[in-house]
Design a protein around this motif. Structure first.
Motif, PDB file in Angstrom:
ATOM      1  N   MET A   1     -14.736 -23.871   0.426  1.00  0.00           N
ATOM      2  CA  MET A   1     -15.553 -22.814   1.001  1.00  0.00           C
ATOM      3  C   MET A   1     -15.324 -22.516   2.470  1.00  0.00           C
TER       4      MET A   1
ATOM      5  N   THR B   1      -9.957 -18.694   0.739  1.00  0.00           N
ATOM      6  CA  THR B   1     -10.572 -17.372   0.633  1.00  0.00           C
ATOM      7  C   THR B   1     -11.286 -17.058   1.939  1.00  0.00           C
ATOM      8  N   ALA B   2     -11.350 -15.796   2.258  1.00  0.00           N
ATOM      9  CA  ALA B   2     -11.922 -15.412   3.547  1.00  0.00           C
ATOM     10  C   ALA B   2     -13.434 -15.574   3.555  1.00  0.00           C
TER      11      ALA B   2
ATOM     12  N   ASP C   1     -15.424 -14.025   5.431  1.00  0.00           N
ATOM     13  CA  ASP C   1     -16.040 -12.713   5.606  1.00  0.00           C
ATOM     14  C   ASP C   1     -16.423 -12.057   4.293  1.00  0.00           C
ATOM     15  N   SER C   2     -15.737 -12.411   3.222  1.00  0.00           N
ATOM     16  CA  SER C   2     -16.064 -11.732   1.972  1.00  0.00           C
ATOM     17  C   SER C   2     -17.210 -12.378   1.232  1.00  0.00           C
ATOM     18  N   MET C   3     -17.761 -13.456   1.825  1.00  0.00           N
ATOM     19  CA  MET C   3     -18.857 -14.106   1.120  1.00  0.00           C
ATOM     20  C   MET C   3     -20.160 -13.381   1.400  1.00  0.00           C
ATOM     21  N   PRO C   4     -21.097 -13.527   0.456  1.00  0.00           N
ATOM     22  CA  PRO C   4     -22.415 -12.927   0.718  1.00  0.00           C
ATOM     23  C   PRO C   4     -23.066 -13.620   1.905  1.00  0.00           C
TER      24      PRO C   4
ATOM     25  N   TRP D   1     -25.835 -15.121   2.586  1.00  0.00           N
ATOM     26  CA  TRP D   1     -26.426 -16.460   2.499  1.00  0.00           C
ATOM     27  C   TRP D   1     -25.351 -17.531   2.497  1.00  0.00           C
ATOM     28  N   ALA D   2     -24.231 -17.227   1.846  1.00  0.00           N
ATOM     29  CA  ALA D   2     -23.140 -18.207   1.818  1.00  0.00           C
ATOM     30  C   ALA D   2     -22.543 -18.369   3.196  1.00  0.00           C
TER      31      ALA D   2
END
Lengths: 368, 246, 384
Positions: free
Chosen positions: C315, C320-321, C323-326, C328-329
């Motif tokens: 994570m 993976t970027a 920035d693309s997480m929601p 809260w993540a």
């Protein structure tokens, strides 16, 4: 047979009395599914970009409006000129700068051409490419409108349809991958460390000099992890269905069958690793280095296998999780049947029997 | 006679369970004091309190003149300790172990070197100076461990079942070392299950179910309980013990 | 203080004598650092495309040729029907389906507009996105080509001058000139190597240190330490400093390997890099210590540290970027030291960022580190 049950019961007691290990055994899969299912995504959106408008005319204003309203971009203002771009990149504030030169719409009207300058921070190449592409698409749409307005002939349009995952969620790709990873890790690492622990404590010797068949001892060691993994599998599938909207589209029986084959493979690998490891630390490290990283990388859920150099592609054929991943994707996400996964199932079966036989034999001979 | 350990109603409670109940005794300088008891009697707990590892629930105790509640750090400087599991690092050499513990207790370079030499001579381990401890036979390890535990000339050395698992000859040699140390003025506080070793002590206390059931010289105990040897004394006192495990 | 020196002397001797451990700690990370970036390539290329060509004209063949000539796509055969093409995608024999409807060329001329149909396997989002984007731009190119061919060069569009305005067929078009900074060749390895180095150092700092301390707990040798005048804080330092050194050594070896095998040399200052490394190790060693206080056995230490390390690895933005997480993540990820250090690594190595640029991340790591270490030390005092 009764002996076997006695052994298995004892092993279960060991596992279930250790709360912290239980946390990892059950908590890790759940945490991973939830986190990765919801949080991870390969999609790129909300990228912070800055727009510098030297022209400030109706065309640029319109374009900037469209860029700002796009969900792909998070337009930050506050950069009055282009000279601060390097500094902003260095601070990681923005991923891309869009610069409209002076007299933009004048040039457009007079010469029929105007150029927007786009500077992308390519330290993440894919993000840079994607973000640049998004911008180009927005410009392209605008261009198309200009073209239509002026009656541009011969328009080839493209209608895109996204299959299996129209919202481009990360979950469909990651959940099968996480399944493979978690099952493999629990089985391999926990099994190898548990066996070595008994070796270190000396209780393994007691078992081995007893009249009980070695094979029973081995099976009893593997049984708890097998059961725990099956429980984990069920939990993962239920969570995926309920929270991530990823039900098993195909046959659950087939999925379980292949899963058990995969679990057996991982258990055997754990057994093999435990043979050479002298300390628990060594067992853990060899599981990590020997299994976790290759699994993460060569399974194909984080990185496409076809992108890798050939030797690594060949290597990935030897990684069981690579085949399991394919089976899960096809059966769970696409709803395919045995005819589509018979090859992978056969490979998994072959691997599991082979590894199981080899590990048992080596385990026995090492003791002699 | 100078008192090096003095306890007054020393008590340790774990919740409702009283591990050590109002222990009151004294240990004199230079004596070899045997601390006996069945499993579960509370020996280990008592010893840990005296070493400054565990705070008592109530009562008083002073070790080497320092209070066990407030001056544990000072106590640690003046005591030595050797446990059942042996105090030495398996993956260090004999010399390295000696140097480590000497240094920990504040000895300086020259005195460490001198001490190392005399220790090796005394134990006749000169040839093994560079050997890893794990490669030494058990008997040598034990003797070395004992010597290392007194490398800093402590006032008292606590020995927790030090002679487990070795043959009688080696045990005898070990006790020679103990006598030697006691002659030099080191007080030896030793727990053991070997009743013949109880005979070697100046005085012996026997703990049963958290209290000191008897405290006297071995001869005195044998007379009082009308037994020929310490084993019978122990048996008489401990057989009705209610607690079975430490 | 002298105590610490004696402790460190002992720890280093033990560490250096443990051949098996040393090789695991030094060689294994290096091997991974060398091999992993080879595998970790997100560049989208060789997308397998199956074509349903219902037009069967030179036009459609030219289109397909142009698409495959781009290098992004390879032809995975033709099928006669859309259903057959879909089946191919279903069976992973193709990633993408292009359908050219019948009489495409004819209808395009007649009605001035016509659509092509594309179906993309979107399970893997990046591939689908980029694949779709590449295809669209190739088709748009093709579009201009045929306009040029069939309608003749649009007068004046290629050169400046007022004649363009006079030609009603000339359409103003905005073009985009893009340039890629810091990684003009879009080499994915530049992106991955710094991050992978972080994961390796992390595993060592957080896991190994926990293991080491718990090993002493399990074998009982820690009791021996407790009766000596060694104060607990010296003991802790004596345990953590060797791993700090080891972390720096592995990191250095990693940088050298990155240069030797991939030609990656940090653009920014080494002082900044190593300064950030030390702060990071401080935080992660604190975590290792914390875990050791909650574990009675090595198995437990392993379970706990592995739980966190796995989450960090997946994570923290390695693959993976963030920035693309929601949202809260992203908040959760902000509390992970690795995510900050990975950002710092990429910023300093690729862009040459300096102290002030990484200030926020550095501060975050320091704060988290302080929190973890304080908690760990307090816990250690009570339980060990």
């Amino acid at each position: 047979m009764k002996q076997l049950i006695v052994f298995i019961q004892k092993e279960f007691l060991h596992v279930f009395r250790d709360r912290k290990t239980l946390l990892m055994l059950f908590g890790l899969p759940i945490a991973q599914i939830v986190l990765f299912g919801f949080a991870l995504s390969n999609e790129i959106k909300n990228s912070k970009i800055v727009v510098v408008d030297y022209s400030k005319d109706p065309v640029t204003t319109q374009l900037i409006q469209e860029i700002t309203s796009s969900q792909y971009f998070n337009v930050t203002r506050g950069l009055p000129s282009a000279t601060g771009i390097d500094a902003a990149f260095k601070r990681g504030d923005i991923k891309m700068a869009v610069i409209f030169p002076e007299h933009f719409s004048d040039d457009l009207i007079r010469t029929g051409k105007a150029t927007i300058q786009v500077i992308a921070d390519a330290s993440d190449p894919n993000q840079a490419t994607t973000v640049t592409n998004y911008l180009t698409q927005i410009v392209g749409t605008y261009n198309a409108r200009l073209a239509q307005a002026s009656g541009q002939p011969l328009q080839i349009g493209v209608q895109n349809r996204m299959l299996y995952n129209p919202e481009l969620r990360g979950a469909p790709n990651f959940v099968p991958g996480v399944m493979a990873l978690v099952l493999m890790l629990v089985c391999t690492m926990m099994t190898s460390v548990a066996i070595v622990r008994e070796k270190e404590l000396g209780t393994m010797e007691i078992l081995l000099v007893s009249p009980f068949k070695t094979i029973y001892i081995i099976i009893s060691k593997l049984a708890p992890n097998l059961l725990i993994s099956i429980v984990n599998l069920c939990v993962i599938l239920v969570l995926s269905d309920v929270f991530l909207d990823l039900p098993v589209k195909g046959s659950i029986l087939l999925l379980f069958f292949d899963s058990i084959l995969f679990i057996l493979t991982s258990l055997s690998i754990g057994l093999l690793l435990s043979i050479n490891a002298k300390t628990q630390q060594a067992a853990m490290m060899s599981s990590l280095m020997g299994m976790m990283l290759p699994t993460m990388l060569l399974t194909g859920f984080l990185f496409p296998i076809e992108n890798m150099p050939l030797p690594l592609q060949w290597l990935s054929n030897a990684v069981p999780s690579r085949w399991y991943f394919i089976v899960v994707k096809r059966v769970m996400l696409k709803g395919l049947g045995f005819s589509s996964v018979w090859k992978e199932t056969l490979i998994l079966a072959g691997m599991s029997f082979f590894l199981f036989a080899v590990s048992i034999r080596r385990f026995k001979t090492r003791l002699q | 006679m100078e008192t090096v350990i003095k306890t007054d109603k020393l008590t340790k409670r774990f919740g409702g369970f009283i591990a050590c109940n109002a222990l009151t005794f004294e240990v004199y300088k230079g004596e070899i004091f045997g601390f006996l008891g069945a499993n579960g009697a509370g020996k280990t707990t008592a010893m840990r309190m005296l070493c400054g590892l565990l705070a008592p629930s109530s009562g008083d105790a002073a070790v080497a003149g320092f209070d066990v509640y407030t001056q544990t750090e000072k106590i640690k400087r003046r005591i030595g300790y050797m446990s059942q599991k042996f105090s030495l690092y398996d993956d260090l050499t004999v010399t390295e172990n000696i140097r480590f513990y000497a240094g920990i207790y504040g000895m300086t370079g020259d005195s460490i070197r001198a001490k190392t030499k005399s220790l090796l001579d005394e134990l006749q381990l000169q040839g093994e100076a560079r050997t890893l401890v794990r490669e030494l036979p058990l008997g040598w390890k034990q003797k070395l461990a004992f010597s290392v535990s007194i490398v800093h000339d402590p006032d008292i050395v606590f020995l927790d079942e030090p002679t487990g698992g070795v043959d009688p000859v080696t045990r005898r040699q070990f006790w020679d070392l103990i006598y030697h140390a006691a002659d030099k003025g080191v007080t030896v506080f030793v727990t053991t299950h070997y009743m013949d070793e109880a005979e070697y002590c100046n005085r012996v206390s026997i703990m049963v179910d958290g209290v000191i059931a008897a405290l006297d010289s071995p001869d005195g105990l044998k007379r009082r309980y009308d037994c020929g040897n310490m084993e019978d004394v122990f048996y008489q006192l401990a057989r009705n013990a209610k607690r079975k495990a430490d | 203080m002298r105590t610490l020196l004696f402790l460190l002397d002992k720890e280093f001797r033990q560490m250096l004598r443990n051949r098996q451990l040393l090789s695991t700690l030094l060689i294994a990370p290096l091997i991974q650092l060398i091999l992993l970036p080879l595998a970790a390539d997100y560049t989208v290329k060789d997308i397998a495309m199956t074509v349903v060509d219902n037009d069967h004209s030179t036009f459609s063949r030219k289109l397909v040729d142009k698409i495959t000539a781009s290098g992004y796509f390879k032809l995975a055969g033709y099928t006669t029907s859309y259903a057959d093409g879909l089946a191919k995608v279903q069976q992973d024999k193709a990633d993408l389906l292009l359908q050219i409807p019948p009489h495409f060329e004819r209808d395009l001329v007649k009605e001035n507009a016509r659509d092509l149909y594309v179906a993309i396997n979107a399970i893997e989002g990046t591939k689908a996105n980029l694949g779709g984007a590449y295809l669209s731009s190739i088709i748009a190119d093709f579009n201009s080509d045929i306009r040029l061919q069939w309608l003749g060069p649009v007068a004046g569009a290629a050169s400046s001058g007022s004649s363009a305005a006079a030609d009603p067929d000339a359409t103003p078009q905005i073009s985009v000139a893009s340039s890629n900074w810091y990684n003009p060749l879009l080499n994915y390895k530049l992106y991955m190597v710094p991050a992978i180095l972080v994961t390796l150092v992390t595993a060592m700092a957080a896991m190994q240190s926990a293991f080491n301390i718990v090993q002493e707990k399990e074998s009982g040798t820690i009791e021996q330490i407790n009766v000596t005048p060694i104060r607990k804080h010296w003991f802790i330092l004596g345990k953590l400093i060797p791993f700090l050194v080891l972390g720096v050594v592995v990191f250095t070896l990693g940088i050298i390997a990155g240069w030797a095998f991939y030609g990656i040399w940090p653009l920014g200052s080494f002082v900044v890099l190593y300064g950030a490394l030390v702060v990071y190790l401080f935080a992660m060693l604190g975590m290792g210590l914390l875990i050791s206080t909650y574990s009675a056995t090595q198995q437990q230490a392993m379970s706990l540290s592995f739980f966190f390390i796995n989450i960090f690895n997946l994570m923290s933005g390695v693959f993976t970027a963030v920035d693309s997480m929601p949202a809260w993540a992203q908040y959760i990820v902000e509390t992970f030291p690795p995510s900050h250090f990975i950002k710092i690594m990429r910023m300093v190595v690729l862009k040459g960022s300096g102290w002030s640029d990484i200030g926020y991340h550095l501060g975050a790591m320091a704060v988290i580190g302080l929190f973890l270490n304080t908690w760990a030390v307090l816990n250690y005092r009570k339980t060990v």
